[in-house]
Design an enzyme around this catalytic site. Structure first.
Site, PDB file in Angstrom:
ATOM      1  N   SER A 157       0.830  -1.212   0.000  1.00 23.80           N
ATOM      2  CA  SER A 157       0.000   0.000   0.000  1.00 23.80           C
ATOM      3  C   SER A 157       0.867   1.266   0.000  1.00 23.80           C
ATOM      4  O   SER A 157       1.847   1.366   0.747  1.00 23.80           O
ATOM      5  CB  SER A 157      -0.903   0.008   1.243  1.00 23.80           C
ATOM      6  OG  SER A 157      -1.571   1.250   1.319  1.00 23.80           O
ATOM      7  N   LYS A 195     -13.625  -4.263   1.829  1.00 21.05           N
ATOM      8  CA  LYS A 195     -14.436  -3.086   1.486  1.00 21.05           C
ATOM      9  C   LYS A 195     -15.948  -3.349   1.563  1.00 21.05           C
ATOM     10  O   LYS A 195     -16.715  -2.444   1.862  1.00 21.05           O
ATOM     11  CB  LYS A 195     -14.098  -2.601   0.078  1.00 21.05           C
ATOM     12  CG  LYS A 195     -12.806  -1.811  -0.003  1.00 21.05           C
ATOM     13  CD  LYS A 195     -12.612  -1.281  -1.417  1.00 21.05           C
ATOM     14  CE  LYS A 195     -11.412  -0.380  -1.515  1.00 21.05           C
ATOM     15  NZ  LYS A 195     -11.274   0.252  -2.823  1.00 21.05           N
ATOM     16  N   ASN A 242     -14.514   2.616   1.748  1.00 16.94           N
ATOM     17  CA  ASN A 242     -13.037   2.659   1.765  1.00 16.94           C
ATOM     18  C   ASN A 242     -12.495   3.582   2.851  1.00 16.94           C
ATOM     19  O   ASN A 242     -11.291   3.660   3.046  1.00 16.94           O
ATOM     20  CB  ASN A 242     -12.472   3.053   0.383  1.00 16.94           C
ATOM     21  CG  ASN A 242     -12.566   4.541   0.122  1.00 16.94           C
ATOM     22  OD1 ASN A 242     -13.438   5.225   0.670  1.00 16.94           O
ATOM     23  ND2 ASN A 242     -11.692   5.062  -0.699  1.00 16.94           N
ATOM     24  N   ASP A 246     -13.702   6.754  -3.326  1.00 21.95           N
ATOM     25  CA  ASP A 246     -13.108   6.359  -4.624  1.00 21.95           C
ATOM     26  C   ASP A 246     -13.786   7.051  -5.812  1.00 21.95           C
ATOM     27  O   ASP A 246     -13.119   7.497  -6.747  1.00 21.95           O
ATOM     28  CB  ASP A 246     -13.213   4.839  -4.822  1.00 21.95           C
ATOM     29  CG  ASP A 246     -12.103   4.079  -4.119  1.00 21.95           C
ATOM     30  OD1 ASP A 246     -11.050   4.676  -3.844  1.00 21.95           O
ATOM     31  OD2 ASP A 246     -12.303   2.877  -3.845  1.00 21.95           O
ATOM     32  N   ALA A 286     -16.763  -4.435 -13.228  1.00 17.92           N
ATOM     33  CA  ALA A 286     -17.949  -4.178 -12.399  1.00 17.92           C
ATOM     34  C   ALA A 286     -17.678  -4.573 -10.949  1.00 17.92           C
ATOM     35  O   ALA A 286     -18.578  -5.000 -10.231  1.00 17.92           O
ATOM     36  CB  ALA A 286     -19.153  -4.939 -12.958  1.00 17.92           C
ATOM     37  N   GLY A 325     -15.593  -3.508  -7.113  1.00 16.10           N
ATOM     38  CA  GLY A 325     -15.790  -2.446  -6.127  1.00 16.10           C
ATOM     39  C   GLY A 325     -15.477  -1.055  -6.657  1.00 16.10           C
ATOM     40  O   GLY A 325     -16.255  -0.111  -6.472  1.00 16.10           O
ATOM     41  N   ASN A 356     -18.333  -6.224 -18.429  1.00 18.70           N
ATOM     42  CA  ASN A 356     -17.555  -6.984 -17.453  1.00 18.70           C
ATOM     43  C   ASN A 356     -17.407  -8.435 -17.887  1.00 18.70           C
ATOM     44  O   ASN A 356     -18.293  -8.985 -18.531  1.00 18.70           O
ATOM     45  CB  ASN A 356     -18.255  -6.928 -16.086  1.00 18.70           C
ATOM     46  CG  ASN A 356     -17.355  -7.440 -14.962  1.00 18.70           C
ATOM     47  OD1 ASN A 356     -16.199  -7.013 -14.857  1.00 18.70           O
ATOM     48  ND2 ASN A 356     -17.856  -8.343 -14.143  1.00 18.70           N
TER      49      ASN A 356
HETATM   50  N1  NAP Z   1      -6.342   4.489  -8.591  1.00 18.48           N
HETATM   51  C1  NAP Z   1      -6.995   4.208  -7.495  1.00 18.48           C
HETATM   52  O1  NAP Z   1      -7.123   5.022  -6.573  1.00 18.48           O
HETATM   53  C2  NAP Z   1      -7.670   2.869  -7.337  1.00 18.48           C
HETATM   54  C3  NAP Z   1      -8.683   2.716  -6.381  1.00 18.48           C
HETATM   55  C4  NAP Z   1      -9.315   1.468  -6.266  1.00 18.48           C
HETATM   56  C5  NAP Z   1      -8.893   0.401  -7.063  1.00 18.48           C
HETATM   57  N2  NAP Z   1      -7.894   0.597  -7.969  1.00 18.48           N
HETATM   58  C6  NAP Z   1      -7.468  -0.518  -8.848  1.00 18.48           C
HETATM   59  O2  NAP Z   1      -8.602  -0.979  -9.553  1.00 18.48           O
HETATM   60  C7  NAP Z   1      -8.498  -2.367  -9.815  1.00 18.48           C
HETATM   61  C8  NAP Z   1      -9.800  -3.058  -9.405  1.00 18.48           C
HETATM   62  O3  NAP Z   1     -10.024  -2.919  -8.021  1.00 18.48           O
HETATM   63  P1  NAP Z   1     -11.413  -3.401  -7.346  1.00 18.48           P
HETATM   64  O4  NAP Z   1     -11.320  -3.059  -5.915  1.00 18.48           O
HETATM   65  O5  NAP Z   1     -12.575  -2.951  -8.126  1.00 18.48           O
HETATM   66  O6  NAP Z   1     -11.289  -5.004  -7.511  1.00 18.48           O
HETATM   67  P2  NAP Z   1     -12.476  -6.076  -7.582  1.00 18.48           P
HETATM   68  O7  NAP Z   1     -13.665  -5.634  -6.829  1.00 18.48           O
HETATM   69  O8  NAP Z   1     -11.831  -7.383  -7.238  1.00 18.48           O
HETATM   70  O9  NAP Z   1     -12.898  -6.102  -9.155  1.00 18.48           O
HETATM   71  C9  NAP Z   1     -12.016  -6.590 -10.112  1.00 18.48           C
HETATM   72  C10 NAP Z   1     -12.614  -6.373 -11.510  1.00 18.48           C
HETATM   73  O10 NAP Z   1     -11.621  -6.750 -12.475  1.00 18.48           O
HETATM   74  C11 NAP Z   1     -12.173  -7.745 -13.345  1.00 18.48           C
HETATM   75  N3  NAP Z   1     -11.112  -8.664 -13.764  1.00 18.48           N
HETATM   76  C12 NAP Z   1     -10.159  -9.246 -12.990  1.00 18.48           C
HETATM   77  N4  NAP Z   1      -9.352 -10.022 -13.760  1.00 18.48           N
HETATM   78  C13 NAP Z   1      -9.814  -9.919 -15.031  1.00 18.48           C
HETATM   79  C14 NAP Z   1      -9.407 -10.485 -16.279  1.00 18.48           C
HETATM   80  N5  NAP Z   1      -8.349 -11.311 -16.348  1.00 18.48           N
HETATM   81  N6  NAP Z   1     -10.098 -10.161 -17.388  1.00 18.48           N
HETATM   82  C15 NAP Z   1     -11.161  -9.315 -17.340  1.00 18.48           C
HETATM   83  N7  NAP Z   1     -11.603  -8.746 -16.168  1.00 18.48           N
HETATM   84  C16 NAP Z   1     -10.933  -9.054 -15.046  1.00 18.48           C
HETATM   85  C17 NAP Z   1     -13.240  -8.430 -12.521  1.00 18.48           C
HETATM   86  O11 NAP Z   1     -14.143  -9.098 -13.387  1.00 18.48           O
HETATM   87  P3  NAP Z   1     -15.059 -10.321 -12.835  1.00 18.48           P
HETATM   88  O12 NAP Z   1     -16.243  -9.673 -12.174  1.00 18.48           O
HETATM   89  O13 NAP Z   1     -15.417 -11.075 -14.061  1.00 18.48           O
HETATM   90  O14 NAP Z   1     -14.211 -11.113 -11.868  1.00 18.48           O
HETATM   91  C18 NAP Z   1     -13.852  -7.218 -11.794  1.00 18.48           C
HETATM   92  O15 NAP Z   1     -14.705  -6.512 -12.657  1.00 18.48           O
HETATM   93  C19 NAP Z   1      -7.254  -2.856  -9.044  1.00 18.48           C
HETATM   94  O16 NAP Z   1      -6.196  -2.945  -9.974  1.00 18.48           O
HETATM   95  C20 NAP Z   1      -6.986  -1.727  -8.060  1.00 18.48           C
HETATM   96  O17 NAP Z   1      -5.611  -1.608  -7.735  1.00 18.48           O
HETATM   97  C21 NAP Z   1      -7.292   1.813  -8.139  1.00 18.48           C
END
Ligand code: NAP
Length: 284
Positions: free
Chosen positions: A19, A70, A91, A106, A131, A133, A153
């Site tokens: 982190s 979360k 968050n 976020d 789709a 978090g 998604n």
């Molecule tokens: N910049 C920032 O401040 C910030 C803030 C929050 C998160 N993030 C980043 O955003 C990303 C997602 O975070 P999250 O919390 O939303 O995670 P999450 O709830 O686990 O969601 C992950 C998403 O990615 C998709 N996914 C994972 N592997 C995939 C693949 N191989 N092909 C296609 N889709 C795939 C999942 O699809 P399925 O539903 O089909 O599994 C789901 O839609 C992470 O990389 C995180 O580091 C950045």
């Protein structure tokens, strides 16, 4: 320096060692001369309830919440702000006189990051990939300002459910599976493409959720993944002449909003950004 009167905040998650939030917030506390400290706390899923009780007992001012807590944290909080409840994820937690309130910063962080990059989503068509978090947080904020919102998604049912939740909240949205055909159809008239999946994130750096040939130069391409700074998707965007926006702005802004909730002070965003960039570029 940490002393007897220091106010404690932190982040709970697992894993937590990568982190960037401790550096970002501690740099801001130091810059403003605030007697606060931000600590990373590794919490297993089975221990979440006790960890929340502990944060209250230790009189933490608040804490951030990251993967995998979360969603599951909602049931252990005293209050959840209404948009965070609709999003279904928290968050940021603030301890208000012994009562823990949950928020989600976020979505607003992402909206501010776009505006900072000179992009106004008002009246635009937005296509969100993912789709999970982060997608839920972002779409609940953007749906109110854009003219059209499509969500694609890998697991189609989650995109459809998110679109339906957005509709129940009074917004217009459309959800479908992430296929090349759907991407092709949606991208033709999309103004802003947002990747909220983890595809392209370290160590998976040679992958993009959208093939280069489907991008066009009139697009803004916002990738919320911030490690690496330039993901494969952003490299493709640059190559076709689209406008790339990286994930650091969202990280800094969501943190800055939490910072203000805990301290009452405007966050020094430039200081926070520098701390993040130093970390990402190995300048420490
Ligand atoms: N910049 C920032 O401040 C910030 C803030 C929050 C998160 N993030 C980043 O955003 C990303 C997602 O975070 P999250 O919390 O939303 O995670 P999450 O709830 O686990 O969601 C992950 C998403 O990615 C998709 N996914 C994972 N592997 C995939 C693949 N191989 N092909 C296609 N889709 C795939 C999942 O699809 P399925 O539903 O089909 O599994 C789901 O839609 C992470 O990389 C995180 O580091 C950045």
């Amino acid at each position: 320096m940490v002393g007897g009167a220091t106010t404690v905040v932190g982040v709970i998650g697992n894993p937590i060692e990568h982190s960037l939030s401790p550096r970002m917030h501690n740099a801001a506390f130091e810059y403003l001369g605030l007697d606060y400290v931000y600590i990373p706390l590794r919490v297993l899923e089975k221990d979440l309830k006790n960890a929340v009780r502990g944060a209250k007992a230790f009189n933490f001012r608040g804490f951030n919440v990251t993967i995998p807590h979360k969603v599951s944290i909602l049931r252990f909080l005293d209050k959840v702000e209404s948009t965070a409840r609709k999003i279904g994820a928290v968050n940021t937690v603030v301890n208000e006189d012994g009562k823990l309130s949950g928020y989600n910063t976020d979505g607003l962080g992402a909206l501010e990051a776009l505006r900072e990059a000179g992009v106004d989503p008002e009246g635009k068509k937005i296509l969100v990939i993912g789709a999970g978090g982060a997608s839920r947080a972002i779409t609940f904020y953007l749906a109110g300002v854009c003219s059209e919102l499509a969500i694609l998604n890998r697991t189609r049912s989650k995109a459809v459910k998110l679109a339906s939740d957005l509709k129940s909240a009074g917004f217009k949205a459309y959800g479908n599976g992430l296929t090349v055909e759907a991407l092709e159809r949606e991208l033709v008239d999309t103004d802003i493409l947002i990747n909220t999946t983890s595809v392209g994130m370290h160590p998976d750096v040679d992958r993009s959720p959208v093939p280069e040939e489907l991008l066009h130069r009139d697009l803004v391409v916002f990738d919320i993944v911030y490690n690496p700074l330039e993901t494969m998707l952003l490299r493709y965007a640059r190559k076709v002449g689209a406008k790339p926006v990286d994930g650091v702005g969202m990280l800094v802004n969501q943190g800055a909003i939490s910072f203000k909730m805990w301290t009452g002070c405007e966050a020094p965003r430039d200081v926070m950004r520098k701390a993040v960039m130093d970390s990402l570029l190995g300048r420490d």
